[in-house]
Design a protein around this motif. Structure first.
Motif, PDB file in Angstrom:
ATOM      1  N   GLY A   1       0.836  -1.147   0.121  1.00 13.87           N
ATOM      2  CA  GLY A   1      -0.102  -0.142   0.084  1.00 13.87           C
ATOM      3  C   GLY A   1       0.788   1.063  -0.115  1.00 13.87           C
ATOM      4  N   PHE A   2       0.324   2.229   0.569  1.00 13.26           N
ATOM      5  CA  PHE A   2       0.979   3.777   0.417  1.00 13.26           C
ATOM      6  C   PHE A   2       1.130   4.521   1.704  1.00 13.26           C
ATOM      7  N   ALA A   3       2.151   5.205   1.768  1.00  9.77           N
ATOM      8  CA  ALA A   3       2.452   5.869   2.970  1.00  9.77           C
ATOM      9  C   ALA A   3       1.798   7.393   2.885  1.00  9.77           C
ATOM     10  N   ASN A   4       1.483   7.562   1.647  1.00 13.90           N
ATOM     11  CA  ASN A   4       1.047   9.088   1.203  1.00 13.90           C
ATOM     12  C   ASN A   4       0.113   8.980   0.256  1.00 13.90           C
ATOM     13  N   LEU A   5      -1.105   8.996   0.505  1.00 15.34           N
ATOM     14  CA  LEU A   5      -2.089   8.844  -0.789  1.00 15.34           C
ATOM     15  C   LEU A   5      -2.316  10.117  -1.705  1.00 15.34           C
TER      16      LEU A   5
END
Length: 672
Positions: free
Chosen positions: A175-179
């Motif tokens: 997934g993502f740390a910053n969308l």
């Protein structure tokens, strides 16, 4: 890591797998749908939707159930009718319920979707089989499959590390740390780890004790003299084991008008703690988790060493261990390279920011990576920092005044998992979820860090341990200090016995534990708390799902239930069974007025609106308080779950006491 969407779609397209919806209540049956897209449906409170999917051994399947306004529970049974999994994430009525399946036998598996609570309002959900592929041949590949739910574009996610024998066996990010900028999570992503921070604070204090700079039995007022003299000595040891009796800082701050997304500083917390004039209980008499104690421990380190706690920890702990991406986050405006931001699910199936602006340390605010946590776990084997004496002290259980040992030691829960001794701790702040578990005799540790509030970090870490330690699990253990107390396997209990436990139990005035039955399982709903499932391990003992807390029911000779006992870390709270309170004779107007707390320097105004008693504060939404007993009310806010009014000899209301689990009997006097 990003899923190979094309390959997964081709696997599904060529598989003979079907999703067959069948409504078990009053809704019309629908035709079967091939698993090439999402099936979206409405679910009413009394309904259960059933689906079937044909699976074979050697396959991995991932089913995604997206909640859109209703909190659902998803259960899966195998072709023999045995329960495979029961999924309910801590995300309320929004977000993903992930179902990962590795079939033990081939055949048709049944998937049931139902509301978590029978009184819930109707809402919508979507279900889809997103992945069907061979089970990975390696342990690392199986971990990747386990995290399939968060291995997707546009989603927050998690990082995981497995350390064995002093080396990193596996690490990955999903997934993502910053969308906003599509920054992926990697093993070097920096997370806020919330209460996992506590063992670091405890380690620092223990290093000072081992060096002779303090004693764990010192009175804390020798270092923080501005604290009130409660008439009983609170020691450093009491703080370490949550036995101080000090009220919890987060509930105090919220009652005083703070929001949890405010900037909350060390100075504000210390000022509020110093205003307190009463304890929850006599120091050492009970175990009750208190973040206040660990804020004070960090302050003691600072005052003894003459250095701010974050600086001391950096110099004496993190740098020597090579934890170069770790720090205590003391200033909310500090820029942190590679950091993850915090999210929660929204009603549209997406995500929103979950803001965290803490500027305090000790109980929380450690920023670190899974790779650095592997280095930290390794130090418990080598003693590179602190030495063997500190490592030994860190696994010494707390002891109550009566001599009972706790399942807690220096910021770590001590227990076992599948018969293996395990030391662990979880963390949850805003959208951050964290869990670190160590298996010292197997020289294995697992850390899982996430940036989305619906993520169950402890469950995921244990499932990772299942992969790496399956051949070392044992079926029996003892209650020794070396092994801890093992949670036994779930059993089936006669529904007639379960019916005997259904009812209300009074934990405190205005605080009820309501036990209900849903099919073959019991549910517990405490005043102001989320409903939880109870897992039976004997006919009378039930563990609270996902915790080491258990409930024991006591019956008389005729089989009637008299009371329940709730046990956590060696501490027992007894709640007698009571008849439901008849509120028809309560005159709400008697309780109207303004109520002021000197300890919090804050005011609540109680009014009657639309036939209900409501508590109002300038910074909070109105809190509805419902009659629960004579002069006792239950509040619908987590920080105000119980209100007990007091009267003068003439019968006039003179004030009220507020409790909320970690705060007891906080006095608010009625203003004339």
């Amino acid at each position: 890591m990003t899923a190979n969407v094309t390959a997964t779609a081709l696997t599904i397209a060529h598989a003979t797998v079907w999703l067959l919806p069948n409504v078990l209540a009053a809704q019309t049956d629908e035709s079967g749908l091939r698993l090439l897209g999402s099936v979206e449906r409405s679910l009413a409170p009394a309904e259960q939707h059933a689906y079937t999917v044909d699976l074979e051994t050697g396959q991995f399947a991932f089913v995604a159930v997206q909640q859109m306004g209703i909190d659902v529970r998803v259960t899966v049974t195998d072709p023999a009718g045995e329960l495979v999994t029961d999924v309910d994430s801590p995300n309320g009525s929004q977000g993903l319920e992930p179902v990962a399946l590795v079939p033990r036998i081939s055949g048709t598996y049944s998937i049931a979707v139902r509301p978590l609570m029978s009184v819930a309002e109707a809402g919508r959900y979507a279900i889809a089989l997103e992945r069907l592929e061979p089970v990975a041949s390696s342990d690392a590949g199986r971990v990747d499959q386990l995290f399939a739910a968060w291995d997707r574009p546009g989603s927050p996610g998690a990082a995981v590390v497995v350390a064995q024998n002093g080396e990193i066996a596996h690490s990955a990010g999903y997934g993502f740390a910053n969308l906003e900028y599509d920054v992926p999570i990697t093993p070097s992503t920096v997370f806020h780890v919330a209460s996992v921070s506590k063992q670091f604070t405890a380690y620092a204090i223990t290093m000072l004790a081992a060096a002779g700079q303090i004693s764990l039995d010192d009175d804390i007022r020798a270092y923080v003299p501005e604290l009130h003299d409660f008439g009983s000595t609170i020691t450093i040891r009491h703080l370490l084991h949550h036995t101080s009796g000090l009220r919890d800082q987060w509930a105090l701050l919220t009652l005083a008008g703070w929001r949890m997304d405010d900037v909350i500083t060390r100075e504000q917390i210390l000022r509020l703690i110093s205003r307190q004039r009463y304890l929850n209980f006599e120091p050492g008499a009970e175990y009750l988790y208190s973040n206040t104690g660990f804020t004070l421990l960090a302050e003691i380190v600072a005052r003894v060493t003459g250095q701010p706690f974050p600086e001391w920890a950096e110099q004496h702990m993190f740098q020597p261990l090579g934890m170069n991406s770790t720090h205590f986050h003391y200033d909310h405006e500090t820029i942190v390279p590679n950091r993850a931001y915090s999210y929660r699910s929204d009603s549209a199936g997406g995500f929103r920011k979950s803001v965290l602006s803490y500027a305090n340390v000790g109980a929380t605010s450690l920023f670190t990576t899974v790779e650095d946590l592997a280095r930290w776990a390794g130090n418990f084997e080598t003693g590179t920092v602190g030495g063997s004496e500190v490592v030994r002290m860190m696994r010494t259980r707390g002891v109550l005044n009566g001599g009972d040992s706790l399942d807690y030691a220096f910021g770590q829960a001590i227990g076992s998992y599948h018969g293996l001794r395990a030391l662990s701790h979880s963390g949850a702040d805003a959208g951050f979820r964290s869990y670190l578990i160590r298996f010292p005799h197997q020289r294995t540790s697992v850390a899982v860090l996430s940036n989305v509030a619906s993520f169950d970090a402890s469950s995921m870490a244990r499932q990772v341990a299942d992969i790496y330690l399956a051949d070392q699990f044992v079926t029996a253990t003892t209650d020794s200090e070396e092994s801890g107390a093992r949670v036994p396997a779930e059993i089936q209990v006669d529904p007639r016995v379960l019916d005997g436990y259904v009812g209300d139990y009074q934990m405190q005035p205005g605080v009820l534990v309501t036990i209900s039955r849903d099919g073959n399982r019991l549910l517990a709903d405490a005043t102001g708390r989320q409903q939880v499932r109870l897992i039976p391990t004997s006919e009378s003992r039930f563990f609270v799902e996902g915790t080491d807390v258990y409930i024991e029911f006591e019956r008389d000779a005729r089989g009637s239930t008299l009371r329940l006992a709730m046990v956590e870390a060696g501490n027992t709270l007894v709640a007698p069974r009571i008849e439901p309170f008849d509120a028809t004779g309560v005159r709400l107007a008697e309780f109207v007025g303004r109520f002021y707390s000197e300890e919090l320097a804050t005011m609540y105004t109680l009014v009657v609106e639309d036939g209900a008693l409501v508590a109002k504060h300038l910074r909070h939404d109105p809190i509805v308080v419902t009659p629960a007993g004579p002069d006792a009310f239950a509040g619908d806010a987590w920080f105000m779950t119980q209100l007990v009014f007091e009267r003068s000899d003439a019968g006039r209301i003179v004030g009220l006491r507020v409790s909320s689990g970690r705060v007891r009997n906080l006095w608010f006097g009625k203003q004339r």
